[in-house]
Structure formats: structure tokens, C-alpha cells
Design an enzyme around this catalytic site. Structure first.
Site, PDB file in Angstrom:
ATOM      1  N   LYS A  83       1.191  -1.085   0.019  1.00 56.13           N
ATOM      2  CA  LYS A  83      -0.149   0.059   0.050  1.00 56.13           C
ATOM      3  C   LYS A  83       0.786   1.267   0.022  1.00 56.13           C
ATOM      4  CE  LYS A  83      -4.463   0.320   2.294  1.00 56.13           C
ATOM      5  NZ  LYS A  83      -5.152   0.121   3.699  1.00 56.13           N
TER       6      LYS A  83
HETATM    7  C1  E4P Z   1      -8.600   0.479   3.790  1.00 52.98           C
HETATM    8  O1  E4P Z   1      -7.742   0.214   2.965  1.00 52.98           O
HETATM    9  C2  E4P Z   1      -8.541   1.936   4.516  1.00 52.98           C
HETATM   10  O2  E4P Z   1      -7.347   2.008   4.972  1.00 52.98           O
HETATM   11  C3  E4P Z   1      -9.649   2.026   5.441  1.00 52.98           C
HETATM   12  O3  E4P Z   1     -10.743   1.546   4.634  1.00 52.98           O
HETATM   13  C4  E4P Z   1     -10.001   3.519   6.038  1.00 52.98           C
HETATM   14  O4  E4P Z   1     -11.120   3.591   6.564  1.00 52.98           O
HETATM   15  P1  E4P Z   1     -11.490   4.701   7.396  1.00 52.98           P
HETATM   16  O5  E4P Z   1     -11.773   5.900   6.766  1.00 52.98           O
HETATM   17  O6  E4P Z   1     -12.829   4.201   8.203  1.00 52.98           O
HETATM   18  O7  E4P Z   1     -10.400   4.668   8.486  1.00 52.98           O
END
Ligand code: E4P
Length: 216
Positions: A83
Site C-alpha cells: 500500500k
Molecule cells: C482501507 O484500506 C482503508 O485504510 C480504510 O478503509 C480506511 O477507513 P476509515 O476511513 O474508516 O479509516
């Protein structure tokens, strides 16, 4: 649409895997910090539970640092996906990792132009953050529609991973908008199979059945 669980909690990942419909896992530094565990060994444990893609996020902010952290993380297991943020440095790291056939998940995507460029750089996944757009009174689902159209117009193979989902309606909306994957908090995954009319209907069926048994 594939389903990933959006958590770094091993119990939740095991429970989601037990449902038999789990395709992968996403983590981020905030989710890993919540577990208070050592990063690399914790990721290795997740990869033992789930054979599908497991996203692990870099923390470097320059392109070379992201690429080298990405290479290191990719050695943990063959299903690790790196990521990187949708920044200029992240774009360069995405291209460098794609050139080495390391899969990336380009995160913190908030506008279609970011999704377009990371597709050109060879991203495996792009993560538009719906909930955070809705949180500031924007239209997160519209972003999925726009990215879907751009990718379909030009045949980009990057998968759209709808992220930052807060409730079952988000999940249904992104499925209708053509997302390839939804990454969902475990609590919301559980909500997806719940409806009060299902519970009321089942209670009535069972009560009627018992009445019939008693009368025979
Ligand atoms: C997934 O890869 C993201 O990091 C996650 O869905 C972020 O979600 P949030 O906005 O609830 O922190």
C-alpha cells in the site's frame, strides 16, 4: 465483487475467514497500531490465515524509501500487496514496484485523476476512500462511478477497491457502481446478513412448526 476485511485484528480476520466468503485483507498503520503488535510478524500471521491479497502499508514518504520498504514487505509472504499513498512519490514508487512485478494498492485516493495516473503506473488496486469523502459532505459513491467509467473507457486493469465503508448501504452502493472489491470493517460484514424481518419471519415459521408438531 470481492470482499476484503478491513482490520488488523487476528480474531476478526479468523472469524471473517470462517464465513467462507473472504477474498483478502486490508490493513493500514492506524489499524496495526490498534493491535500494538510488531508489524512484520503480525503481517506474517495474517498471511497464514488468508491466502488472498493482504495489504501492508509503507510509511516512508519519498519514492525510493517507499519502493525499498515495499520490496522488504513483499518478502514476508507471496500474497502481500504494498500500500502506497496517492502522492507524486507514491506514483513513482508504484511504477518502480510494478516494474519488479510487486503488486500495489494505491491508497488515500480522493479524486479520479489520482486513480487514472496510478492505473497508468501499473497499480494492482486503487483505494478510493468513500466514507471520508461523505464525512466532509462530498459524494463518495460518485467517485467510484467516475473511476469505473475512466477505467472502462480505456481498458485499465487496475481493480477498484472501495474503502472507508461505514455501513451496509455503502457496500450495496459500491457494488451497483461497479467496484471490483469492497474492503469492509468486520462489524459491517456481520450487518450484511442481518435484517429484522428475517428474524421475525424465522421466529414465526418455527412457532408455527412447533404448533403443528404439538397438534399431531
Ligand atoms: C482501507 O484500506 C482503508 O485504510 C480504510 O478503509 C480506511 O477507513 P476509515 O476511513 O474508516 O479509516
Amino acid at each position: 465483487m470481492d470482499i476484503y476485511v478491513d482490520t488488523a485484528n487476528l480474531d476478526e480476520i479468523r472469524q471473517a475467514a470462517d464465513l467462507g466468503i473472504l477474498d483478502g485483507v486490508t490493513t493500514n498503520p492506524s489499524l496495526v497500531a490498534k493491535e500494538g503488535a510488531e508489524f512484520h510478524p503480525h503481517l506474517a500471521k495474517i498471511c497464514e490465515i488468508v491466502s488472498g491479497p493482504v495489504s501492508a502499508e509503507v510509511t516512508a514518504t519519498d519514492a525510493a524509501g517507499m519502493a525499498s520498504q515495499g520490496e522488504e514487505l513483499s518478502r514476508i509472504a507471496s500474497n502481500i500487496v504494498i500500500k502506497c499513498p496517492c502522492t507524486v512519490a507514491g506514483l513513482k514508487a508504484c511504477k518502480a514496484l510494478a516494474d519488479k512485478e510487486i503488486r500495489t494498492n494505491m491508497t488515500l485516493c480522493f479524486q479520479p485523476s489520482q486513480a487514472w495516473l496510478v492505473a497508468k503506473a501499473g497499480a494492482f488496486l486503487v483505494s478510493p476512500f468513500l466514507g471520508r469523502i461523505d464525512d466532509i459532505s462530498g459524494d463518495g459513491v460518485e467517485l467510484i462511478h467516475q473511476i469505473r467509467q475512466i477505467y472502462d473507457n480505456y481498458g485499465y486493469e487496475t481493480k477498484i477497491l472501495a474503502a472507508s465503508l461505514r455501513h451496509p448501504k455503502h457496500v450495496v452502493d459500491v457494488a451497483l457502481a461497479g467496484a471490483d472489491v469492497a474492503t469492509i470493517p468486520f462489524g459491517v460484514i456481520k450487518q450484511l446478513m442481518n435484517h429484522p424481518l428475517t428474524d421475525i419471519g424465522l421466529s414465526k415459521f418455527l412457532a408455527d412448526w412447533e404448533r403443528l408438531q404439538a397438534s399431531q
